[in-house]
Design an enzyme around this catalytic site. Structure first.
Site, PDB file in Angstrom:
ATOM      1  N   ALA A  65      -4.967  -1.104  -2.143  1.00 23.65           N
ATOM      2  CA  ALA A  65      -5.106  -1.320  -3.638  1.00 23.65           C
ATOM      3  C   ALA A  65      -6.574  -1.107  -3.892  1.00 23.65           C
ATOM      4  O   ALA A  65      -7.476  -1.145  -3.007  1.00 23.65           O
ATOM      5  CB  ALA A  65      -4.712  -2.750  -4.122  1.00 23.65           C
ATOM      6  N   GLY A 111      -1.847  -2.798  -0.627  1.00 23.97           N
ATOM      7  CA  GLY A 111      -0.938  -2.260  -1.412  1.00 23.97           C
ATOM      8  C   GLY A 111      -0.185  -0.976  -1.331  1.00 23.97           C
ATOM      9  O   GLY A 111       0.807  -0.896  -1.831  1.00 23.97           O
ATOM     10  N   GLU A 114       2.651  -2.135   0.747  1.00 26.93           N
ATOM     11  CA  GLU A 114       3.544  -2.891  -0.073  1.00 26.93           C
ATOM     12  C   GLU A 114       4.352  -1.982  -1.073  1.00 26.93           C
ATOM     13  O   GLU A 114       5.483  -1.876  -1.136  1.00 26.93           O
ATOM     14  CB  GLU A 114       2.910  -3.806  -0.946  1.00 26.93           C
ATOM     15  CG  GLU A 114       2.331  -5.121  -0.497  1.00 26.93           C
ATOM     16  CD  GLU A 114       1.400  -5.919  -0.971  1.00 26.93           C
ATOM     17  OE1 GLU A 114       1.443  -7.072  -0.868  1.00 26.93           O
ATOM     18  OE2 GLU A 114       0.377  -5.180  -1.700  1.00 26.93           O
ATOM     19  N   GLU A 134      -5.398  -7.850   3.742  1.00 27.91           N
ATOM     20  CA  GLU A 134      -6.178  -8.468   2.824  1.00 27.91           C
ATOM     21  C   GLU A 134      -6.864  -9.756   3.167  1.00 27.91           C
ATOM     22  O   GLU A 134      -7.837 -10.100   2.639  1.00 27.91           O
ATOM     23  CB  GLU A 134      -5.107  -8.853   1.676  1.00 27.91           C
ATOM     24  CG  GLU A 134      -4.293  -7.783   0.830  1.00 27.91           C
ATOM     25  CD  GLU A 134      -3.191  -7.254   1.490  1.00 27.91           C
ATOM     26  OE1 GLU A 134      -2.547  -6.661   0.772  1.00 27.91           O
ATOM     27  OE2 GLU A 134      -3.139  -7.382   2.752  1.00 27.91           O
TER      28      GLU A 134
END
Length: 260
Positions: A65, A111, A114, A134
Protein backbone atom coordinates in the site's frame (compact mmCIF):
# COMPACT_ATOMS: atom_id res chain seq x y z
CA UNK A 1 -12.71 5.56 -20.09
CA UNK A 2 -9.36 7.14 -19.23
CA UNK A 3 -7.40 5.87 -16.20
CA UNK A 4 -4.35 7.32 -14.48
CA UNK A 5 -3.01 4.33 -12.56
CA UNK A 6 -4.23 1.29 -14.47
CA UNK A 7 -4.47 0.06 -18.05
CA UNK A 8 -7.62 -1.81 -19.06
CA UNK A 9 -8.06 -4.11 -22.06
CA UNK A 10 -10.40 -6.77 -23.43
CA UNK A 11 -9.08 -10.07 -24.80
CA UNK A 12 -12.06 -11.78 -26.39
CA UNK A 13 -13.99 -12.67 -23.25
CA UNK A 14 -11.23 -11.86 -20.74
CA UNK A 15 -10.94 -8.44 -19.14
CA UNK A 16 -7.47 -7.33 -18.06
CA UNK A 17 -6.53 -4.76 -15.42
CA UNK A 18 -2.83 -3.87 -15.40
CA UNK A 19 -1.63 -1.85 -12.42
CA UNK A 20 0.51 1.02 -13.67
CA UNK A 21 2.36 3.16 -11.14
CA UNK A 22 5.91 2.45 -12.34
CA UNK A 23 7.52 5.15 -10.21
CA UNK A 24 6.07 3.58 -7.05
CA UNK A 25 6.33 -0.13 -7.90
CA UNK A 26 2.54 -0.16 -8.26
CA UNK A 27 1.94 0.85 -4.64
CA UNK A 28 -1.79 0.79 -3.97
CA UNK A 29 -2.91 4.35 -3.41
CA UNK A 30 -6.60 5.07 -2.87
CA UNK A 31 -6.99 6.50 -6.37
CA UNK A 32 -5.57 3.34 -7.95
CA UNK A 33 -7.95 1.11 -6.00
CA UNK A 34 -10.87 3.34 -7.00
CA UNK A 35 -9.89 2.81 -10.61
CA UNK A 36 -9.66 -0.94 -10.06
CA UNK A 37 -13.18 -0.86 -8.64
CA UNK A 38 -14.48 1.13 -11.61
CA UNK A 39 -12.85 -1.24 -14.11
CA UNK A 40 -14.22 -4.31 -12.32
CA UNK A 41 -17.71 -2.85 -12.35
CA UNK A 42 -17.36 -2.17 -16.06
CA UNK A 43 -16.37 -5.79 -16.71
CA UNK A 44 -19.21 -7.00 -14.48
CA UNK A 45 -21.71 -5.12 -16.64
CA UNK A 46 -20.21 -6.44 -19.89
CA UNK A 47 -21.88 -9.72 -20.84
CA UNK A 48 -19.02 -10.54 -23.23
CA UNK A 49 -16.52 -10.72 -20.33
CA UNK A 50 -16.58 -14.03 -18.45
CA UNK A 51 -13.24 -13.83 -16.60
CA UNK A 52 -10.84 -11.12 -15.41
CA UNK A 53 -7.09 -11.02 -14.85
CA UNK A 54 -5.23 -8.48 -12.70
CA UNK A 55 -1.51 -8.02 -13.25
CA UNK A 56 1.33 -5.59 -12.64
CA UNK A 57 4.83 -5.17 -14.05
CA UNK A 58 7.71 -7.59 -14.36
CA UNK A 59 9.34 -6.01 -11.29
CA UNK A 60 6.27 -5.75 -9.07
CA UNK A 61 2.66 -6.83 -9.00
CA UNK A 62 2.31 -4.30 -6.18
CA UNK A 63 5.00 -3.63 -3.59
CA UNK A 64 2.46 -2.69 -0.93
CA UNK A 65 0.00 0.00 0.00
CA UNK A 66 1.11 3.59 -0.49
CA UNK A 67 2.59 4.62 2.87
CA UNK A 68 1.97 8.26 1.99
CA UNK A 69 -1.76 7.48 2.04
CA UNK A 70 -1.46 6.16 5.58
CA UNK A 71 1.24 8.22 7.26
CA UNK A 72 -1.02 11.10 8.29
CA UNK A 73 -4.07 9.03 9.25
CA UNK A 74 -5.32 9.11 12.81
CA UNK A 75 -7.24 6.23 14.34
CA UNK A 76 -10.43 8.29 14.04
CA UNK A 77 -9.71 8.96 10.35
CA UNK A 78 -9.17 5.27 9.66
CA UNK A 79 -12.35 4.22 11.46
CA UNK A 80 -14.57 6.93 10.03
CA UNK A 81 -13.34 6.35 6.46
CA UNK A 82 -13.25 2.55 6.93
CA UNK A 83 -9.72 2.65 5.55
CA UNK A 84 -8.60 0.89 3.36
CA UNK A 85 -12.04 -0.30 2.28
CA UNK A 86 -13.16 3.24 1.51
CA UNK A 87 -11.53 2.62 -1.91
CA UNK A 88 -14.07 0.72 -3.98
CA UNK A 89 -11.65 -1.79 -5.50
CA UNK A 90 -11.53 -3.75 -2.25
CA UNK A 91 -15.27 -3.96 -1.71
CA UNK A 92 -16.11 -4.63 -5.36
CA UNK A 93 -13.58 -7.47 -5.53
CA UNK A 94 -14.87 -9.03 -2.31
CA UNK A 95 -18.36 -9.47 -3.80
CA UNK A 96 -17.29 -10.05 -7.40
CA UNK A 97 -19.08 -12.90 -9.16
CA UNK A 98 -16.93 -13.45 -12.24
CA UNK A 99 -13.68 -15.42 -11.81
CA UNK A 100 -10.60 -13.23 -11.24
CA UNK A 101 -6.97 -14.38 -11.60
CA UNK A 102 -3.97 -12.52 -10.21
CA UNK A 103 -0.87 -12.72 -12.45
CA UNK A 104 2.11 -11.98 -10.20
CA UNK A 105 5.71 -11.19 -11.06
CA UNK A 106 8.26 -9.66 -8.71
CA UNK A 107 7.21 -8.09 -5.42
CA UNK A 108 3.74 -8.86 -4.11
CA UNK A 109 3.83 -7.42 -0.62
CA UNK A 110 1.50 -5.96 1.99
CA UNK A 111 -1.56 -4.55 0.28
CA UNK A 112 -0.35 -6.03 -2.99
CA UNK A 113 -0.34 -9.51 -1.49
CA UNK A 114 -3.78 -8.82 -0.03
CA UNK A 115 -5.04 -7.74 -3.45
CA UNK A 116 -3.65 -10.91 -5.06
CA UNK A 117 -5.23 -13.08 -2.35
CA UNK A 118 -8.55 -11.31 -2.91
CA UNK A 119 -8.57 -12.78 -6.41
CA UNK A 120 -9.79 -16.33 -6.93
CA UNK A 121 -6.33 -17.75 -7.51
CA UNK A 122 -2.77 -16.64 -8.26
CA UNK A 123 -0.40 -17.55 -11.08
CA UNK A 124 3.14 -16.41 -10.33
CA UNK A 125 6.55 -16.26 -11.93
CA UNK A 126 9.66 -17.79 -10.43
CA UNK A 127 10.73 -14.24 -9.50
CA UNK A 128 7.65 -13.58 -7.36
CA UNK A 129 8.07 -12.64 -3.71
CA UNK A 130 5.11 -12.63 -1.32
CA UNK A 131 4.84 -11.17 2.15
CA UNK A 132 2.99 -9.14 4.75
CA UNK A 133 5.75 -6.89 6.13
CA UNK A 134 3.44 -4.39 7.85
CA UNK A 135 4.87 -5.31 11.26
CA UNK A 136 8.07 -3.51 10.25
CA UNK A 137 6.07 -0.26 10.25
CA UNK A 138 4.47 -1.00 13.64
CA UNK A 139 1.14 -1.78 11.99
CA UNK A 140 -0.50 -5.00 10.78
CA UNK A 141 -2.24 -6.28 7.65
CA UNK A 142 -5.61 -4.58 7.27
CA UNK A 143 -7.11 -5.80 3.99
CA UNK A 144 -7.25 -9.54 4.59
CA UNK A 145 -3.61 -10.39 5.17
CA UNK A 146 -4.10 -12.19 8.48
CA UNK A 147 -7.35 -13.83 7.39
CA UNK A 148 -6.74 -14.97 3.81
CA UNK A 149 -3.11 -15.86 4.44
CA UNK A 150 -4.08 -18.14 7.34
CA UNK A 151 -6.71 -19.85 5.17
CA UNK A 152 -4.26 -20.25 2.30
CA UNK A 153 -1.12 -21.46 4.07
CA UNK A 154 -2.28 -22.46 7.56
CA UNK A 155 -2.03 -20.81 10.96
CA UNK A 156 1.62 -21.55 11.76
CA UNK A 157 3.09 -20.25 8.52
CA UNK A 158 0.75 -17.24 8.44
CA UNK A 159 1.75 -16.35 12.00
CA UNK A 160 5.43 -16.66 11.16
CA UNK A 161 5.13 -14.60 7.96
CA UNK A 162 3.08 -11.80 9.50
CA UNK A 163 5.03 -11.64 12.77
CA UNK A 164 8.48 -11.62 11.14
CA UNK A 165 7.61 -9.72 7.96
CA UNK A 166 9.82 -12.00 5.86
CA UNK A 167 9.23 -12.65 2.16
CA UNK A 168 8.19 -15.99 0.70
CA UNK A 169 9.48 -17.02 -2.72
CA UNK A 170 7.40 -18.65 -5.43
CA UNK A 171 8.50 -22.20 -4.66
CA UNK A 172 7.51 -21.88 -1.03
CA UNK A 173 4.25 -20.15 -1.99
CA UNK A 174 3.41 -23.06 -4.30
CA UNK A 175 4.28 -25.66 -1.66
CA UNK A 176 2.21 -23.77 0.93
CA UNK A 177 -0.85 -23.52 -1.32
CA UNK A 178 -0.84 -19.74 -1.81
CA UNK A 179 -0.48 -19.93 -5.60
CA UNK A 180 -1.85 -22.28 -8.27
CA UNK A 181 1.31 -22.72 -10.34
CA UNK A 182 4.62 -21.14 -11.33
CA UNK A 183 5.59 -19.90 -14.78
CA UNK A 184 8.35 -17.68 -16.17
CA UNK A 185 8.34 -13.92 -16.58
CA UNK A 186 8.12 -14.09 -20.36
CA UNK A 187 5.22 -16.57 -20.21
CA UNK A 188 3.19 -15.07 -17.36
CA UNK A 189 0.84 -12.96 -19.46
CA UNK A 190 0.26 -15.65 -22.07
CA UNK A 191 -0.21 -18.45 -19.55
CA UNK A 192 -2.62 -16.41 -17.43
CA UNK A 193 -4.58 -15.27 -20.46
CA UNK A 194 -4.80 -18.86 -21.70
CA UNK A 195 -6.11 -20.01 -18.32
CA UNK A 196 -8.59 -17.13 -18.14
CA UNK A 197 -9.71 -17.82 -21.71
CA UNK A 198 -10.37 -21.46 -20.84
CA UNK A 199 -12.56 -20.32 -17.95
CA UNK A 200 -14.28 -17.68 -20.09
CA UNK A 201 -15.19 -20.27 -22.72
CA UNK A 202 -17.33 -22.15 -20.20
CA UNK A 203 -20.85 -21.10 -19.27
CA UNK A 204 -20.67 -18.12 -16.91
CA UNK A 205 -23.56 -19.63 -14.97
CA UNK A 206 -21.53 -22.68 -13.95
CA UNK A 207 -18.27 -20.79 -13.34
CA UNK A 208 -19.99 -18.27 -11.08
CA UNK A 209 -21.77 -21.01 -9.13
CA UNK A 210 -18.50 -22.93 -8.74
CA UNK A 211 -16.75 -19.81 -7.46
CA UNK A 212 -19.55 -19.10 -4.99
CA UNK A 213 -19.63 -22.69 -3.75
CA UNK A 214 -15.86 -22.90 -3.16
CA UNK A 215 -15.89 -19.58 -1.33
CA UNK A 216 -18.66 -20.86 0.90
CA UNK A 217 -16.40 -23.75 1.92
CA UNK A 218 -14.51 -21.24 4.07
CA UNK A 219 -17.66 -19.79 5.62
CA UNK A 220 -19.69 -22.90 6.51
CA UNK A 221 -19.32 -26.20 8.36
CA UNK A 222 -18.96 -29.17 6.03
CA UNK A 223 -22.58 -30.33 6.37
CA UNK A 224 -23.90 -26.88 5.43
CA UNK A 225 -21.35 -26.54 2.64
CA UNK A 226 -22.36 -29.86 1.11
CA UNK A 227 -26.00 -28.80 1.16
CA UNK A 228 -25.10 -25.46 -0.44
CA UNK A 229 -23.08 -27.24 -3.13
CA UNK A 230 -25.94 -29.63 -3.86
CA UNK A 231 -28.40 -26.75 -4.25
CA UNK A 232 -26.01 -24.95 -6.63
CA UNK A 233 -25.59 -28.19 -8.62
CA UNK A 234 -29.36 -28.54 -8.86
CA UNK A 235 -29.67 -24.90 -9.93
CA UNK A 236 -27.50 -25.65 -12.97
CA UNK A 237 -30.34 -27.77 -14.37
CA UNK A 238 -32.44 -24.64 -14.87
CA UNK A 239 -30.04 -23.17 -17.43
CA UNK A 240 -30.12 -23.44 -21.21
CA UNK A 241 -26.36 -23.90 -21.14
CA UNK A 242 -26.68 -27.11 -19.10
CA UNK A 243 -28.96 -28.54 -21.79
CA UNK A 244 -26.60 -27.38 -24.53
CA UNK A 245 -23.52 -28.73 -22.76
CA UNK A 246 -24.98 -32.20 -22.25
CA UNK A 247 -26.46 -32.40 -25.74
CA UNK A 248 -23.13 -31.29 -27.25
CA UNK A 249 -21.34 -34.01 -25.30
CA UNK A 250 -23.80 -36.64 -26.50
CA UNK A 251 -23.54 -35.34 -30.09
CA UNK A 252 -19.73 -35.21 -29.88
CA UNK A 253 -19.57 -31.54 -30.89
CA UNK A 254 -18.27 -28.36 -29.22
CA UNK A 255 -20.93 -26.65 -27.08
CA UNK A 256 -22.22 -23.19 -27.97
CA UNK A 257 -22.87 -21.60 -24.60
CA UNK A 258 -25.03 -18.47 -24.38
CA UNK A 259 -24.66 -17.78 -20.62
CA UNK A 260 -28.38 -18.41 -20.18
Amino acid sequence: MSYQYINVSNHDGVGEIKLHRPDAMNALCAALMEEVGTALQGFAADDTINAVMITGSEKAFAAGADIKDMAQLSCVDAVQDDFPFSASGWTVLKEYRKPVIAAVSGYCLGGGCELAMSCDFIIATDTARFGQPEVKLAIMPGAGGTQRMARAVGKARAMELCLTGRFMDAEEALEAGLIAYITTVDRLHGDTLATASTIAAHSSISTQLIKESINQAFEMPLSSGLLFERRMFQTCFASEDRTEGMNAFIDKRPPAFRNR
